[in-house]
Design an enzyme around this catalytic site. Structure first.
Site, PDB file in Angstrom:
ATOM      1  N   GLN A  70       0.824  -1.201   0.000  1.00 50.14           N
ATOM      2  CA  GLN A  70       0.000   0.000   0.000  1.00 50.14           C
ATOM      3  C   GLN A  70       0.866   1.261   0.000  1.00 50.14           C
ATOM      4  O   GLN A  70       0.347   2.372  -0.088  1.00 50.14           O
ATOM      5  CB  GLN A  70      -0.905   0.010   1.244  1.00 50.14           C
ATOM      6  CG  GLN A  70      -1.861  -1.163   1.289  1.00 50.14           C
ATOM      7  CD  GLN A  70      -2.651  -1.215   2.588  1.00 50.14           C
ATOM      8  OE1 GLN A  70      -3.762  -0.715   2.662  1.00 50.14           O
ATOM      9  NE2 GLN A  70      -2.066  -1.817   3.611  1.00 50.14           N
ATOM     10  N   HIS A 128      -1.296   1.309  -4.494  1.00 48.40           N
ATOM     11  CA  HIS A 128      -1.665   2.732  -4.533  1.00 48.40           C
ATOM     12  C   HIS A 128      -0.743   3.553  -5.429  1.00 48.40           C
ATOM     13  O   HIS A 128      -0.717   4.778  -5.334  1.00 48.40           O
ATOM     14  CB  HIS A 128      -1.680   3.304  -3.116  1.00 48.40           C
ATOM     15  CG  HIS A 128      -2.734   2.691  -2.243  1.00 48.40           C
ATOM     16  ND1 HIS A 128      -2.626   2.634  -0.875  1.00 48.40           N
ATOM     17  CD2 HIS A 128      -3.911   2.105  -2.557  1.00 48.40           C
ATOM     18  CE1 HIS A 128      -3.694   2.028  -0.381  1.00 48.40           C
ATOM     19  NE2 HIS A 128      -4.488   1.708  -1.385  1.00 48.40           N
ATOM     20  N   CYS A 153       1.245  19.570 -18.160  1.00 48.13           N
ATOM     21  CA  CYS A 153       1.827  18.475 -18.932  1.00 48.13           C
ATOM     22  C   CYS A 153       2.652  19.041 -20.085  1.00 48.13           C
ATOM     23  O   CYS A 153       2.210  19.948 -20.800  1.00 48.13           O
ATOM     24  CB  CYS A 153       0.714  17.581 -19.466  1.00 48.13           C
ATOM     25  SG  CYS A 153       1.254  16.288 -20.620  1.00 48.13           S
TER      26      CYS A 153
END
Length: 298
Positions: free
Chosen positions: A117, A135, A194
């Site tokens: 996790q 995750h 981006c």
């Protein structure tokens, strides 16, 4: 449909007995085919605090949620300013004895696979090559528009260029790579879009309130199905993203073994509940099984 974030959990039942002995746990692991589910408690000895332990960050800090990130430019500015500093601490963190012991157990054939996790990459740095990052990972960035992924180091260079005068001291790191910063410092921070399409960049991690991609969940279920036992390391199992695999293993009649500091949400499903520091307990486990020296050191 996104899940509602679960930030805390309080047991309605009396705590179940826990032990410091590794005898029963060693006997199960010795039979092999063990799947590991690890949480933030495994990385505390590397200097990364957990969420819900005695000094857990949720006592002082509310982590970023998916909804806030995608709907609030101010929220994104706050996240990236704080994470820009915090990621450097995460990137410098080194695996601890617990990570190395897990790698050694895998190399020796006792551990079939690892679901983590954590988003810190420390299992891989210790030599575990096939960890499933439930995750995601902080060392990657994804564009929410064109879906291009890129290295976090690339974004770090761009943020440094966009914020040449940005200087602040990170007073406390959180498990998600976030740090505490004064509001006036955050307001001076410039985010970048981006590089390909100008869209919104997000760390390639699952925020609170965001669903884990279904193919990844199915991969984790397959690992648990192929295993003979599930070993939980350093997780309170508060969130369903990890707890579901414990419930799945228990429903299939497979022993669930938990090593954690304190009570967990999955205790009633566990055959063994060990309460000890993770690095110490796992090093002893690896030594008992004759593979203490087999893990690679980062």
């Amino acid at each position: 449909m996104r899940t509602r974030p679960t930030l805390s959990w309080t047991s309605a039942e009396a705590p179940l007995p826990r032990t410091s002995s590794l005898d029963e746990l060693t006997g199960v692991v010795a039979r092999g085919r063990v799947a590991v589910l690890s949480g933030a408690g495994l990385s505390t000895e590397s200097g990364i605090p957990d969420y819900r332990g005695e000094t857990g960050s949720l006592r002082r800090h509310t982590p970023m949620t998916y909804d806030e990130f995608v709907t609030s430019a101010e929220g994104r500015q706050r996240y990236w300013a704080r994470s820009h500093l915090g990621w450097r601490t995460i990137a410098r963190a080194a695996p601890n004895d617990g990570h190395r012991a897990v790698a050694a157990l895998g190399e020796a054939g006792y551990v079939r696979g690892v679901v983590t996790q954590n988003v810190d990459g420390l299992h891989q740095a210790a030599g575990t090559t096939d960890a499933i990052e439930l995750h995601g990972s902080l060392d990657r960035v994804i564009c929410l528009d064109c879906r291009r992924t890129s290295p976090r180091a690339e974004l770090d260079r761009r943020l440094r260029a966009a914020n040449p005068g940005f200087a602040a001291e990170a007073t406390r790191i959180n498990p998600d790579g976030d740090v505490e910063l004064p509001a006036e410092v955050v307001r001076r921070f410039t985010t970048v879009p981006c590089a390909d399409c100008g869209g919104v960049l997000k760390p390639d991690v699952v925020f609170f309130g965001e669903n884990v991609p279904r193919p990844r969940v199915e991969q984790c279920y397959r690992l648990v199905d192929d295993a003979a036992a599930l070993l939980v390391l350093g997780s309170s199992l508060t969130v369903m993203s990890g707890l579901r695999f414990v419930r799945h293993a228990a429903a299939a009649g497979k022993p669930v073994l938990i090593v954690n500091r304190g009570e967990t949400r999955g205790d009633r499903h566990a055959a063994v509940r060990v309460d000890r520091p993770l690095g110490q307990a796992l090093t002893e486990l690896a030594a008992r099984l004759g593979c203490a020296d087999r893990g690679r050191t980062a």
